[in-house]
Write a protein that holds these residues in place. Structure first.
Motif, PDB file in Angstrom:
ATOM      1  N   LYS A  49      67.317 -30.104  67.233  1.00  0.00           N
ATOM      2  CA  LYS A  49      68.148 -28.924  67.502  1.00  0.00           C
ATOM      3  C   LYS A  49      69.131 -29.203  68.632  1.00  0.00           C
ATOM      4  O   LYS A  49      70.324 -28.895  68.523  1.00  0.00           O
ATOM      5  N   HIS A  50      68.639 -29.817  69.696  1.00  0.00           N
ATOM      6  CA  HIS A  50      69.515 -30.050  70.846  1.00  0.00           C
ATOM      7  C   HIS A  50      70.596 -31.090  70.538  1.00  0.00           C
ATOM      8  O   HIS A  50      71.741 -30.945  70.949  1.00  0.00           O
ATOM      9  N   GLN A  61      60.014 -34.305  72.996  1.00  0.00           N
ATOM     10  CA  GLN A  61      59.281 -33.489  72.017  1.00  0.00           C
ATOM     11  C   GLN A  61      57.952 -33.030  72.599  1.00  0.00           C
ATOM     12  O   GLN A  61      57.567 -31.875  72.461  1.00  0.00           O
ATOM     13  N   ALA A  62      57.257 -33.983  73.248  1.00  0.00           N
ATOM     14  CA  ALA A  62      55.934 -33.651  73.779  1.00  0.00           C
ATOM     15  C   ALA A  62      56.039 -32.620  74.885  1.00  0.00           C
ATOM     16  O   ALA A  62      55.090 -31.922  75.192  1.00  0.00           O
ATOM     17  N   LEU A  63      57.220 -32.537  75.508  1.00  0.00           N
ATOM     18  CA  LEU A  63      57.407 -31.510  76.528  1.00  0.00           C
ATOM     19  C   LEU A  63      57.819 -30.183  75.898  1.00  0.00           C
ATOM     20  O   LEU A  63      58.071 -29.205  76.590  1.00  0.00           O
ATOM     21  N   GLY A  64      57.927 -30.169  74.579  1.00  0.00           N
ATOM     22  CA  GLY A  64      58.190 -28.914  73.896  1.00  0.00           C
ATOM     23  C   GLY A  64      59.636 -28.687  73.493  1.00  0.00           C
ATOM     24  O   GLY A  64      60.009 -27.580  73.129  1.00  0.00           O
ATOM     25  N   PHE A  65      60.462 -29.734  73.565  1.00  0.00           N
ATOM     26  CA  PHE A  65      61.865 -29.546  73.189  1.00  0.00           C
ATOM     27  C   PHE A  65      62.097 -30.013  71.762  1.00  0.00           C
ATOM     28  O   PHE A  65      61.669 -31.100  71.378  1.00  0.00           O
ATOM     29  N   ASN A  66      62.795 -29.188  71.017  1.00  0.00           N
ATOM     30  CA  ASN A  66      63.159 -29.528  69.650  1.00  0.00           C
ATOM     31  C   ASN A  66      64.365 -30.465  69.707  1.00  0.00           C
ATOM     32  O   ASN A  66      65.509 -30.035  69.810  1.00  0.00           O
ATOM     33  N   ALA A 123      67.185 -35.919  78.325  1.00  0.00           N
ATOM     34  CA  ALA A 123      65.804 -36.262  77.975  1.00  0.00           C
ATOM     35  C   ALA A 123      65.729 -36.623  76.492  1.00  0.00           C
ATOM     36  O   ALA A 123      65.090 -37.603  76.116  1.00  0.00           O
ATOM     37  N   GLU A 182      58.969 -38.276  74.335  1.00  0.00           N
ATOM     38  CA  GLU A 182      58.555 -37.530  75.526  1.00  0.00           C
ATOM     39  C   GLU A 182      59.158 -36.120  75.505  1.00  0.00           C
ATOM     40  O   GLU A 182      58.485 -35.137  75.807  1.00  0.00           O
ATOM     41  N   MET A 215      48.637 -34.195  69.602  1.00  0.00           N
ATOM     42  CA  MET A 215      49.939 -33.795  70.143  1.00  0.00           C
ATOM     43  C   MET A 215      51.001 -33.701  69.058  1.00  0.00           C
ATOM     44  O   MET A 215      52.067 -33.127  69.271  1.00  0.00           O
ATOM     45  N   SER A 221      55.729 -32.284  67.283  1.00  0.00           N
ATOM     46  CA  SER A 221      55.093 -32.164  68.586  1.00  0.00           C
ATOM     47  C   SER A 221      55.701 -31.090  69.478  1.00  0.00           C
ATOM     48  O   SER A 221      55.018 -30.535  70.325  1.00  0.00           O
ATOM     49  N   HIS A 222      56.990 -30.759  69.287  1.00  0.00           N
ATOM     50  CA  HIS A 222      57.514 -29.716  70.171  1.00  0.00           C
ATOM     51  C   HIS A 222      56.846 -28.365  69.897  1.00  0.00           C
ATOM     52  O   HIS A 222      56.664 -27.561  70.797  1.00  0.00           O
ATOM     53  N   LEU A 276      62.333 -40.057  83.078  1.00  0.00           N
ATOM     54  CA  LEU A 276      63.761 -40.254  82.847  1.00  0.00           C
ATOM     55  C   LEU A 276      64.271 -41.038  84.048  1.00  0.00           C
ATOM     56  O   LEU A 276      64.237 -40.550  85.173  1.00  0.00           O
ATOM     57  N   ALA A 283      53.391 -28.554  71.435  1.00  0.00           N
ATOM     58  CA  ALA A 283      53.516 -28.376  72.881  1.00  0.00           C
ATOM     59  C   ALA A 283      53.612 -26.895  73.210  1.00  0.00           C
ATOM     60  O   ALA A 283      52.980 -26.404  74.141  1.00  0.00           O
ATOM     61  N   ASP A 295      62.849 -24.180  75.779  1.00  0.00           N
ATOM     62  CA  ASP A 295      63.530 -24.882  74.692  1.00  0.00           C
ATOM     63  C   ASP A 295      64.568 -23.952  74.074  1.00  0.00           C
ATOM     64  O   ASP A 295      64.470 -23.563  72.932  1.00  0.00           O
ATOM     65  N   ARG A 331      54.289 -27.655  82.202  1.00  0.00           N
ATOM     66  CA  ARG A 331      54.273 -26.950  80.909  1.00  0.00           C
ATOM     67  C   ARG A 331      53.128 -25.956  80.827  1.00  0.00           C
ATOM     68  O   ARG A 331      53.008 -25.272  79.834  1.00  0.00           O
TER      69      ARG A 331
END
Ligand SMILES: Nc1ncnc2c1ncn2[C@@H]1O[C@H](COP(=O)(O)OP(=O)(O)OP(=O)(O)O)[C@@H](O)[C@H]1O
Ligand SMILES: [Mg+2]
Lengths: 306, 487
Positions: A201-202, A193-198, A184, A191, B51, B73-74, B91, B77, B107, B158
């Motif tokens: 970092k990944h 990021q907006a789902l909450g993933f940094n 992702a 997208e 956001m 934004s993360h 995706l 979120a 995360d 989420r």
């Protein structure tokens, strides 16, 4: 874990490994030596695929990480005589540290700029080897006192085992929850990021894992060959080979990268009598293969069966 | 009740353009606020600012009292905000199920294996939004409405306290709008705060508790849906008038082959039949509408005509079969498609996109057409230097249509041109098509599920249902015989 056991690719790989494990019964030491090299190369390519195929970052300088591992381990061994496992771990740690130093600022850049930074890093490392020739042996190369083993067969099994474990870890990672997040981040960072993933970092974590395996493989290769030289572990041409191997074998499959590496190394050897022409033929065929089947050898195989 | 989302003094400038200039509003838990405004008024930008996808130049965004303005934004979120993007962005290499699962993952770097209930929860969410039957498909093979469902599914995954929904109804049929409205009403029932943007005024009005109208980045009216829709400024800058049916002179029946003849065309995507024995004819100067629900096969039909998908059967242009000609050759022959997916050159400026469309014209002719395009879509004139990718959704649609017109097609294929356009622009576009018809020899093939737009212009209507043409006739008879599902 269950996902892994259900994957057909996984079982196909187990079968191939089983065949590889009984090979020493039937083939010459020369062939074993060639395959040993191919297996280390396979790890370079698999580590590269994790970064490109999954995190979506093109690392044009896989040999920066490989070279750090190789020279880190080699120099430590020749200077201090510490045992091989310590040196290998040191080389791998150096690759991760160097990788971090490069990736932290570089991953802020987007698109092709990340790739360019990695390319420049290789040139820098190559310069360093020349400048510190006193420790590194310069252009001629560094002769390393210790070797893994003098037996072809032992060396072969070490390389095979190392590749199998690396492959298992990298493949498992790519199929894990983390692999999905990584995809992702690679395909659509906004997208993700907006789902909450940094995302940073990944991607950084993927780079570290890639560096770890590249460094380990580089260090082990040095103790197999008994020497380290820019031409075998740093040169841009070696890096290009790693990339071709991964793409030829099949992007985003991890295991395909190992297949590609084996094909490339063996093909190069078979055509060696042709001299300079052999490099040309191998490159041309690889180019054609990539153009005609962009999903790679493994990609084509998997499509046909499904 | 205390507001869950509090926005105040929000400002965003892009260079000299003030996209958002001092927006302020509150949304309580279990409340739906509708945000309306013409294309480019800054609605999507407001959502992106909340956001954290864009950084505000000033102002505050409080989520349950915590100011998150300027956070990446993360983190926003994780503070409990979810965004359903205006453009679906799944995706593509993952299945529907994997896409939903992704939204359920934490995360964390060290949690290699998802909790065992992730799979079950993902399936439950898929069932809730109506994706239960397509879990193993890849997004690229899904019909439009299912892609929008997938976006909603990810947002649900989420479990956000504040849900921002950007144009959920765009491109959906009235039945689908109903289903989506129910899902969004479900958010309200669960006590979430919802910010809803859409150009489907009827759909918005039926769903929301309050409406806020914005224009040029600033609020212009607020109140109940009824109050806001009556506001004179809102009527002028956003709603516009009704689309009128122009009386059309009967076409002189010409002899000879039709301009375009499609005969018994079949298209297969893997095992799925996308078109089955489709035949239609378009005569020179005609305006033909193909009406059909999402997934009926309109886009596939147009792609077959444009040479973009392989087909069985026969497609002839001025009596000559098109089979075997490349898409580029077909376009040079005068068939220009303005695709649903827009296909703009995102990194090029608005002007460059238009000039590319008119690259075969003489300088004078190009300038004349360009002038007309700017008259038609004034906003494009002021945005000539802006990158196409940064245009608002509706602005992109206008650019796609303008670029197609710049190519001076003999047959213009418009695939869902109304997608994402504000009512006032629809009216403008409608008038433009009428002008086009009366002043040029152009032939138009229009694909729409929005029949209020498709009918007034059409000489003839085809209805496409489940890959087949099921009805053909003139627009007047359509309402009596076939319209029930569409009106
Ligand atoms: N990155 C950017 N650079 C320059 N201008 C931008 C950028 N992003 C948005 N804009 C401009 O800001 C304005 C507001 O855009 P926004 O997407 O918020 O509009 P919108 O109200 O959502 O419109 P629509 O109804 O068409 O979706 C538009 O005119 C757009 O062209
Ligand atoms: Mg918008």
């Amino acid at each position: 874990m269950r996902g892994l056991l259900r994957s057909r690719l996984f079982w196909a790989a187990v079968l191939v490994l089983a065949v590889a494990a009984v090979l020493p019964l039937g083939v010459s030491g020369y062939v074993l030596g060639l395959l040993t090299l191919a297996y280390y190369f396979g790890v370079f390519a698999m580590a590269w695929d994790l970064l490109f195929g999954f995190a979506g970052e093109v690392n044009f300088g896989p040999t920066f990480l490989v070279g750090l591992g190789a020279y880190g381990a080699g120099i430590l061994n020749s200077e201090t005589g510490l045992p091989i496992p310590v040196c290998v771990l040191f080389g791998a740690a150096l690759a991760v540290a160097g990788g971090l130093l490069l990736a932290v600022p570089a991953l802020r850049l987007s698109g092709p700029y990340f790739g360019l930074t990695t390319l420049v890093a290789v040139l820098l490392l190559q310069q360093m080897v020349t400048v510190f020739a006193k420790y590194s042996g310069g252009e001629i190369g560094l002769t390393i006192p210790d070797v893994l083993s003098i037996s072809d067969i032992t060396n072969y099994y070490i390389a095979l085992g190392f590749m199998a474990i690396s492959g298992l870890v990298l493949f498992g990672l790519s199929r894990s929850a983390l692999g999905l997040i990584l995809q992702a981040c690679g395909q659509d960072p906004v997208e993700a990021q907006a789902l909450g993933f940094n995302v940073a970092k990944h991607k950084l974590a993927a780079f570290c894992v890639s560096a770890l395996f590249s460094g380990l493989a580089g260090a082990m290769l040095v103790f197999y060959l008994g020497t380290a030289s820019p031409g075998t572990v740093i040169d841009i041409a070696v890096g290009v080979q790693v990339i071709i191997a991964a793409v030829l074998g099949g992007r985003r499959t991890i295991l395909g990268a190992a297949v590609g590496a084996a094909v490339l190394i063996v093909a190069g050897e078979v055509l060696r009598p042709l001299g300079q022409l052999s490099t040309f033929i191998v490159s041309a065929v690889a180019l054609l293969a990539i153009l005609l089947m962009p999903s790679g050898l493994l990609g084509v195989l998997m499509r046909q069966r499904s | 009740m205390k507001a869950l989302l509090q926005v105040s003094g929000l400002v965003k400038r892009f260079g000299g353009l003030v996209a958002v200039g001092g927006m302020a509003f509150d949304i309580a838990p279990g409340e739906i606020l509708g945000l309306i405004g013409p294309n480019g008024s800054g609605k999507s930008t407001v959502m992106k600012l909340i956001m954290g996808i864009e950084r505000p130049d000033a102002g505050s965004v409080r989520i349950g009292g915590v100011d998150v303005a300027g956070w990446p934004s993360h983190r926003v979120a994780r503070q409990g905000v979810g965004l359903v993007f205006q453009h679906s962005r799944p995706l593509h290499r993952q299945t529907v199920l994997e896409n939903i699962k992704l939204a359920l993952l934490p995360d964390a770097l060290l949690r290699l294996f998802a909790d065992s209930d992730v799979e079950e929860r993902a399936r439950a969410i898929a069932r809730r939004v109506g994706l239960g039957a397509v879990l193993d498909r890849r997004p690229g093979t899904l019909p439009f409405a299912d892609l929008r469902r997938l976006e909603l599914a990810k947002a649900i995954g989420r479990d956000p306290k504040v849900v921002l929904v950007d144009e959920p109804f765009a491109g959906l049929t009235s039945g689908e709008v109903g289903a989506f409205s129910d899902l969004i009403a479900g958010f309200r029932a669960e006590g979430r705060a919802v910010l809803l943007v859409d150009h489907n005024v009827k759909g918005v009005a039926a769903l929301v508790d309050r409406v806020l109208a914005m224009y040029l980045g600033e609020p212009i009216a607020e109140g109940t849906a009824e109050q806001v829709m009556r506001d004179p400024q809102v009527r002028r800058v956003y709603l516009g008038g009704a689309i009128e049916t122009a009386s059309r002179p009967a076409l002189a029946a010409k002899s000879g082959p039709p301009l375009l003849a499609v005969e018994g065309v079949d298209v297969l995507y893997g095992k799925a039949q996308a078109l089955e024995g489709v035949s239609l004819r378009v005569r020179e100067g005609e305006f033909v509408s193909v009406v059909g629900l999402n997934g009926a096969g309109k886009t596939t039909l147009f792609n077959a005509i444009s040479g973009l998908v392989p087909y069985a059967g026969r497609i002839a242009w001025e009596g000559q079969p098109l089979a075997g000609r490349s898409a580029a050759a077909i376009a040079r022959g005068g068939i220009v498609q303005c695709p649903e997916s827009r296909e703009l050159f995102g990194a090029m400026s608005v002007r460059e996109n238009l000039d590319l469309g008119g690259s075969h014209l003489t300088k004078g002719e190009r300038a004349r057409l360009l002038g007309w395009m700017f008259e038609l879509f004034p906003i494009l004139k002021s945005r000539q230097a802006q990158h196409a990718a940064t245009l608002s959704g509706g602005e992109q649609q206008m650019l796609a249509i303008a670029r197609a017109l710049m190519m001076q097609p003999r047959l213009l294929i418009l695939d869902e041109p109304t997608l994402g356009l504000a009512p006032v622009i629809l009216e403008q576009l409608s008038r433009a098509l009428e002008t086009l018809r009366t002043t040029t020899p152009i032939t138009v093939l229009l694909g729409e599920q929005n029949v209020t737009f498709a009918l007034p212009h059409a000489d003839r209507v085809y209805v496409l249902e489940h890959a087949r043409i099921v009805w053909e006739g003139d627009p007047v008879r359509f309402a009596q015989e076939a319209g029930a599902a569409y009106l």
